[in-house]
Scaffold this active site. Structure first.
Site, PDB file in Angstrom:
ATOM      1  N   ASP A  18      31.350  11.470   6.505  1.00  0.00           N
ATOM      2  CA  ASP A  18      30.699  10.393   5.756  1.00  0.00           C
ATOM      3  C   ASP A  18      30.978  10.623   4.273  1.00  0.00           C
ATOM      4  O   ASP A  18      31.188  11.755   3.847  1.00  0.00           O
ATOM      5  CB  ASP A  18      29.185  10.362   5.995  1.00  0.00           C
ATOM      6  CG  ASP A  18      28.586   8.984   5.687  1.00  0.00           C
ATOM      7  OD1 ASP A  18      28.151   8.300   6.632  1.00  0.00           O
ATOM      8  OD2 ASP A  18      28.569   8.583   4.501  1.00  0.00           O
ATOM      9  N   ASP A  58      30.870   4.310  12.852  1.00  0.00           N
ATOM     10  CA  ASP A  58      29.763   3.422  12.464  1.00  0.00           C
ATOM     11  C   ASP A  58      29.884   3.121  10.962  1.00  0.00           C
ATOM     12  O   ASP A  58      28.920   2.717  10.321  1.00  0.00           O
ATOM     13  CB  ASP A  58      28.429   4.116  12.781  1.00  0.00           C
ATOM     14  CG  ASP A  58      27.250   3.148  12.767  1.00  0.00           C
ATOM     15  OD1 ASP A  58      27.455   1.962  13.074  1.00  0.00           O
ATOM     16  OD2 ASP A  58      26.131   3.574  12.430  1.00  0.00           O
ATOM     17  N   LYS A  98      32.067  -0.083  14.669  1.00  0.00           N
ATOM     18  CA  LYS A  98      31.219  -1.204  14.253  1.00  0.00           C
ATOM     19  C   LYS A  98      32.106  -2.254  13.575  1.00  0.00           C
ATOM     20  O   LYS A  98      32.928  -1.936  12.722  1.00  0.00           O
ATOM     21  CB  LYS A  98      30.182  -0.701  13.226  1.00  0.00           C
ATOM     22  CG  LYS A  98      29.148  -1.756  12.811  1.00  0.00           C
ATOM     23  CD  LYS A  98      28.609  -1.509  11.420  1.00  0.00           C
ATOM     24  CE  LYS A  98      27.720  -0.312  11.283  1.00  0.00           C
ATOM     25  NZ  LYS A  98      26.348  -0.559  11.751  1.00  0.00           N
TER      26      LYS A  98
HETATM   27  C1  LIG Z   1      25.684   1.985   8.842  1.00  0.00           C
HETATM   28  S1  LIG Z   1      25.839   3.507   8.010  1.00  0.00           S
HETATM   29  C2  LIG Z   1      26.021   4.646   9.329  1.00  0.00           C
HETATM   30  C3  LIG Z   1      24.779   5.354   9.590  1.00  0.00           C
HETATM   31  C4  LIG Z   1      24.926   6.470  10.625  1.00  0.00           C
HETATM   32  N1  LIG Z   1      25.397   5.971  11.899  1.00  0.00           N
HETATM   33  C5  LIG Z   1      23.597   7.115  10.783  1.00  0.00           C
HETATM   34  O1  LIG Z   1      23.017   6.982  11.862  1.00  0.00           O
HETATM   35  O2  LIG Z   1      23.142   7.728   9.831  1.00  0.00           O
HETATM   36  C6  LIG Z   1      27.465   3.382   7.394  1.00  0.00           C
HETATM   37  C7  LIG Z   1      27.974   4.671   6.805  1.00  0.00           C
HETATM   38  O3  LIG Z   1      29.370   4.519   6.503  1.00  0.00           O
HETATM   39  C8  LIG Z   1      29.643   5.377   5.432  1.00  0.00           C
HETATM   40  N2  LIG Z   1      30.917   5.002   4.830  1.00  0.00           N
HETATM   41  C9  LIG Z   1      31.222   3.821   4.257  1.00  0.00           C
HETATM   42  N3  LIG Z   1      32.477   3.843   3.785  1.00  0.00           N
HETATM   43  C10 LIG Z   1      32.980   5.065   4.077  1.00  0.00           C
HETATM   44  C11 LIG Z   1      34.220   5.694   3.829  1.00  0.00           C
HETATM   45  N4  LIG Z   1      35.193   5.074   3.171  1.00  0.00           N
HETATM   46  N5  LIG Z   1      34.404   6.975   4.257  1.00  0.00           N
HETATM   47  C12 LIG Z   1      33.399   7.615   4.906  1.00  0.00           C
HETATM   48  N6  LIG Z   1      32.188   7.070   5.171  1.00  0.00           N
HETATM   49  C13 LIG Z   1      31.982   5.812   4.748  1.00  0.00           C
HETATM   50  C14 LIG Z   1      28.458   5.176   4.502  1.00  0.00           C
HETATM   51  O4  LIG Z   1      28.316   6.228   3.586  1.00  0.00           O
HETATM   52  C15 LIG Z   1      27.303   5.069   5.488  1.00  0.00           C
HETATM   53  O5  LIG Z   1      26.644   6.308   5.665  1.00  0.00           O
END
Ligand SMILES: C[S@@+](CC[C@H](N)C(=O)[O-])C[C@H]1O[C@@H](n2cnc3c(N)ncnc32)[C@H](O)[C@@H]1O
Length: 151
Positions: A18, A58, A98
């Site tokens: 993440d 996700d 997702k």
């Molecule tokens: C909907 S949340 C997921 C939450 C996770 N499933 C949980 O239960 O905590 C989306 C996640 O995607 C991560 N994210 C978005 N863009 C990203 C990237 N380029 N690289 C890594 N993570 C990313 C965000 O930081 C966020 O924590």
């Protein structure tokens, strides 16, 4: 949930990534990195000792409220995750990601259908009805890639 299912003590291995810090999870390797950075695939690959059974994504970007821009960012993440999945999965492996209302871009869907035996969209009961999120589930990877030959 993955750690409970995979049972790392019986040889399973889980790598979680993440952008933001994640609290430690027993037996899970956690990498804080931006998946869209050019070096990210190699950083993840460095922790893989063999090809993977499944890639779960996700990921979703912070939205800016401008629909076209938000849409492009989400699509870019899904495409990058799918591309990586097709490089690291074992034959028979699965990719779950997702996506948002309207489902997956036709071009990506067509590509996944060439590489996986079964591709479908699924809205799990845990996903709020009013949420635009839906999951892409691709099963039965055909193993038709030659990239990442070190795995
Ligand atoms: C909907 S949340 C997921 C939450 C996770 N499933 C949980 O239960 O905590 C989306 C996640 O995607 C991560 N994210 C978005 N863009 C990203 C990237 N380029 N690289 C890594 N993570 C990313 C965000 O930081 C966020 O924590």
């Amino acid at each position: 949930m993955a750690a409970q299912k995979i049972k790392p003590t019986k040889g399973g291995k889980i790598i979680a990534i993440d952008l933001l810090p994640i609290d430690p999870i027993l037996d899970v390797t956690i990498l804080c990195l931006n998946f869209m950075e050019e070096t990210a695939p190699d950083q993840i690959q460095a922790h893989l000792t063999e090809k993977a059974d499944i890639l779960l994504s996700d990921m979703s970007p912070a939205t800016c409220g401008i629909p076209n821009i938000d849409h492009i960012r989400i699509i870019a993440l899904v495409e990058a995750a799918a591309e990586f999945a097709m490089h690291i999965l074992k034959p028979g492996g699965a990719f779950v990601a997702k996506v948002f209302q309207g489902g997956t871009q036709a071009e990506l869907l067509a590509r996944l259908k060439q590489s996986f035996q079964k591709v479908q969209h699924f809205k799990p009961p845990a996903s709020r009805k009013e949420s635009a999120e839906i999951y892409l589930v691709a099963q039965g990877f055909r193993g038709n890639t030659t990239a990442y030959p070190n795995l």
